[in-house]
Design a protein around this motif. Sequence first.
Motif, PDB file in Angstrom:
ATOM      1  N   GLY A 153     -66.441  37.598  25.978  1.00  0.00           N
ATOM      2  CA  GLY A 153     -66.945  38.591  26.920  1.00  0.00           C
ATOM      3  C   GLY A 153     -65.852  39.322  27.667  1.00  0.00           C
ATOM      4  N   SER A 154     -64.630  39.244  27.180  1.00  0.00           N
ATOM      5  CA  SER A 154     -63.514  39.904  27.857  1.00  0.00           C
ATOM      6  C   SER A 154     -63.722  41.416  27.860  1.00  0.00           C
ATOM      7  CB  SER A 154     -62.197  39.573  27.143  1.00  0.00           C
ATOM      8  OG  SER A 154     -61.149  40.371  27.663  1.00  0.00           O
ATOM      9  N   PRO A 155     -63.622  42.038  29.046  1.00  0.00           N
ATOM     10  CA  PRO A 155     -63.801  43.492  29.106  1.00  0.00           C
ATOM     11  C   PRO A 155     -62.539  44.259  28.728  1.00  0.00           C
ATOM     12  CG  PRO A 155     -63.389  42.627  31.303  1.00  0.00           C
ATOM     13  CD  PRO A 155     -63.422  41.435  30.366  1.00  0.00           C
ATOM     14  N   LYS A 156     -61.447  43.553  28.505  1.00  0.00           N
ATOM     15  CA  LYS A 156     -60.181  44.221  28.218  1.00  0.00           C
ATOM     16  C   LYS A 156     -60.242  44.952  26.892  1.00  0.00           C
ATOM     17  CE  LYS A 156     -55.175  43.440  27.975  1.00  0.00           C
ATOM     18  NZ  LYS A 156     -54.085  42.446  28.027  1.00  0.00           N
ATOM     19  N   LYS A 157     -59.829  46.201  26.898  1.00  0.00           N
ATOM     20  CA  LYS A 157     -59.839  47.010  25.697  1.00  0.00           C
ATOM     21  C   LYS A 157     -58.491  46.927  24.978  1.00  0.00           C
ATOM     22  CE  LYS A 157     -63.945  48.676  26.616  1.00  0.00           C
ATOM     23  NZ  LYS A 157     -65.118  48.315  25.810  1.00  0.00           N
ATOM     24  N   ARG A 158     -58.541  47.004  23.660  1.00  0.00           N
ATOM     25  CA  ARG A 158     -57.309  46.982  22.879  1.00  0.00           C
ATOM     26  C   ARG A 158     -56.558  48.289  23.070  1.00  0.00           C
ATOM     27  NH1 ARG A 158     -56.344  48.165  16.763  1.00  0.00           N
ATOM     28  NH2 ARG A 158     -54.269  47.308  16.492  1.00  0.00           N
ATOM     29  N   THR A 159     -55.239  48.199  23.203  1.00  0.00           N
ATOM     30  CA  THR A 159     -54.391  49.383  23.253  1.00  0.00           C
ATOM     31  C   THR A 159     -53.290  49.244  22.212  1.00  0.00           C
ATOM     32  OG1 THR A 159     -52.915  48.447  24.936  1.00  0.00           O
ATOM     33  CG2 THR A 159     -54.819  49.728  25.715  1.00  0.00           C
ATOM     34  N   LEU A 160     -52.821  50.365  21.707  1.00  0.00           N
ATOM     35  CA  LEU A 160     -51.745  50.348  20.729  1.00  0.00           C
ATOM     36  C   LEU A 160     -51.015  51.678  20.761  1.00  0.00           C
ATOM     37  CD1 LEU A 160     -52.950  51.385  17.262  1.00  0.00           C
ATOM     38  CD2 LEU A 160     -54.674  50.870  18.986  1.00  0.00           C
ATOM     39  N   PHE A 161     -49.781  51.674  20.288  1.00  0.00           N
ATOM     40  CA  PHE A 161     -49.036  52.908  20.107  1.00  0.00           C
ATOM     41  C   PHE A 161     -49.308  53.424  18.692  1.00  0.00           C
ATOM     42  CE2 PHE A 161     -46.185  50.761  23.271  1.00  0.00           C
ATOM     43  CZ  PHE A 161     -46.506  51.596  24.324  1.00  0.00           C
ATOM     44  N   ALA A 162     -49.385  54.733  18.551  1.00  0.00           N
ATOM     45  CA  ALA A 162     -49.677  55.311  17.247  1.00  0.00           C
ATOM     46  C   ALA A 162     -48.920  56.619  17.082  1.00  0.00           C
ATOM     47  CB  ALA A 162     -51.173  55.557  17.098  1.00  0.00           C
ATOM     48  N   GLU A 163     -48.524  56.882  15.843  1.00  0.00           N
ATOM     49  CA  GLU A 163     -47.831  58.119  15.500  1.00  0.00           C
ATOM     50  C   GLU A 163     -48.799  59.051  14.782  1.00  0.00           C
ATOM     51  OE1 GLU A 163     -43.687  59.534  13.292  1.00  0.00           O
ATOM     52  OE2 GLU A 163     -44.459  57.500  13.002  1.00  0.00           O
ATOM     53  N   ILE A 164     -48.776  60.332  15.144  1.00  0.00           N
ATOM     54  CA  ILE A 164     -49.620  61.305  14.457  1.00  0.00           C
ATOM     55  C   ILE A 164     -49.066  61.497  13.047  1.00  0.00           C
ATOM     56  CG2 ILE A 164     -50.504  63.658  14.440  1.00  0.00           C
ATOM     57  CD1 ILE A 164     -50.140  63.677  17.499  1.00  0.00           C
ATOM     58  N   SER A 165     -49.867  61.132  12.054  1.00  0.00           N
ATOM     59  CA  SER A 165     -49.407  61.216  10.665  1.00  0.00           C
ATOM     60  C   SER A 165     -49.957  62.436   9.941  1.00  0.00           C
ATOM     61  CB  SER A 165     -49.787  59.941   9.895  1.00  0.00           C
ATOM     62  OG  SER A 165     -51.168  59.667  10.031  1.00  0.00           O
ATOM     63  N   LYS A 166     -51.042  63.020  10.466  1.00  0.00           N
ATOM     64  CA  LYS A 166     -51.619  64.229   9.863  1.00  0.00           C
ATOM     65  C   LYS A 166     -52.370  64.988  10.940  1.00  0.00           C
ATOM     66  CE  LYS A 166     -53.594  64.039   5.767  1.00  0.00           C
ATOM     67  NZ  LYS A 166     -52.841  65.017   4.965  1.00  0.00           N
ATOM     68  N   ASN A 167     -52.200  66.304  10.943  1.00  0.00           N
ATOM     69  CA  ASN A 167     -52.966  67.167  11.836  1.00  0.00           C
ATOM     70  C   ASN A 167     -53.109  68.502  11.110  1.00  0.00           C
ATOM     71  OD1 ASN A 167     -54.319  68.327  13.938  1.00  0.00           O
ATOM     72  ND2 ASN A 167     -52.599  68.351  15.361  1.00  0.00           N
ATOM     73  N   THR A 168     -54.154  68.619  10.304  1.00  0.00           N
ATOM     74  CA  THR A 168     -54.235  69.752   9.391  1.00  0.00           C
ATOM     75  C   THR A 168     -55.680  70.144   9.138  1.00  0.00           C
ATOM     76  OG1 THR A 168     -53.464  70.537   7.234  1.00  0.00           O
ATOM     77  CG2 THR A 168     -54.321  68.309   7.321  1.00  0.00           C
TER      78      THR A 168
END
Length: 256
Positions: A153-168
């Motif tokens: 029941g943990s309310p903590k949300k997952r976070t992560l770093f991400a690189e934009i690999s496509k924007n088209t």
Amino acid sequence: MDIKDEKKSAMEIVNVPPLVSTYRQAMETFDPRNSANLPVNLGKLKTMMDGLRQEHFGFDQTLNDPATWTRKHKAPCTYIEVYQDPQVNMSIFVLRPGFKMPLHDHPHMHGLLKVISGAVQIRSFSEYPLTQNIDPAKFELLAKEEAKRLASGSPKKRTLFAEISKNTVCAENSQTCLLTPTLSNYHEIQALDTPAAFFDILSPPYDTLIEEIGPRRCSYYTVSEEIATNVVQLTEDEMPDCFYCDQAPYLGPTLH
């Protein structure tokens, strides 16, 4: 085989509908017994999907009509199931003009996406720093930890770093987009100024059971912070209320 049989066999191959050939290649590509040949088979499958057009699916042309999407109570997205088994899901999503499918993940999946009508803006992310492969044992451990967190029941949300690999922008004549368990595994898709449809193949499908964990779940994210020019922080979020689908029947050739 005599000459007559050879001619018949050649004719059967020529007359196989493109979508049926694609289905057969997908089944071969994602058969666990062929895992050693996955890169080669994935390339073959992508090439086949590059040639698919809406007429190969028996696509309902009313879904290309902007007036369809202004009807009262019409969902912003229509889902068409083409084929599904425990190993492969093949489907079509149709988006109303301007609608954005929210940013979501594909846990330890391979996926291919081919636009068959209209055009979409696709923005994809890869977890940063990028690793070329994820050990299935490591994935299972992470999934168990995530399942335990959710069960508590943990309310903590997952976070992560991400690189934009496509924007088209991808249209009907664009090549198939590919995602892997590590590359472009998170993406959002937005229709432009007309209705847009895309065909995709995912393996394994969502809801496929992960042993001792449960169904493979889809998570949604928002960009919570811009870290650098091409690197962001993603934070897990609830599925937006605006994202819901109705369904339409598949009208294309029988797959076998």
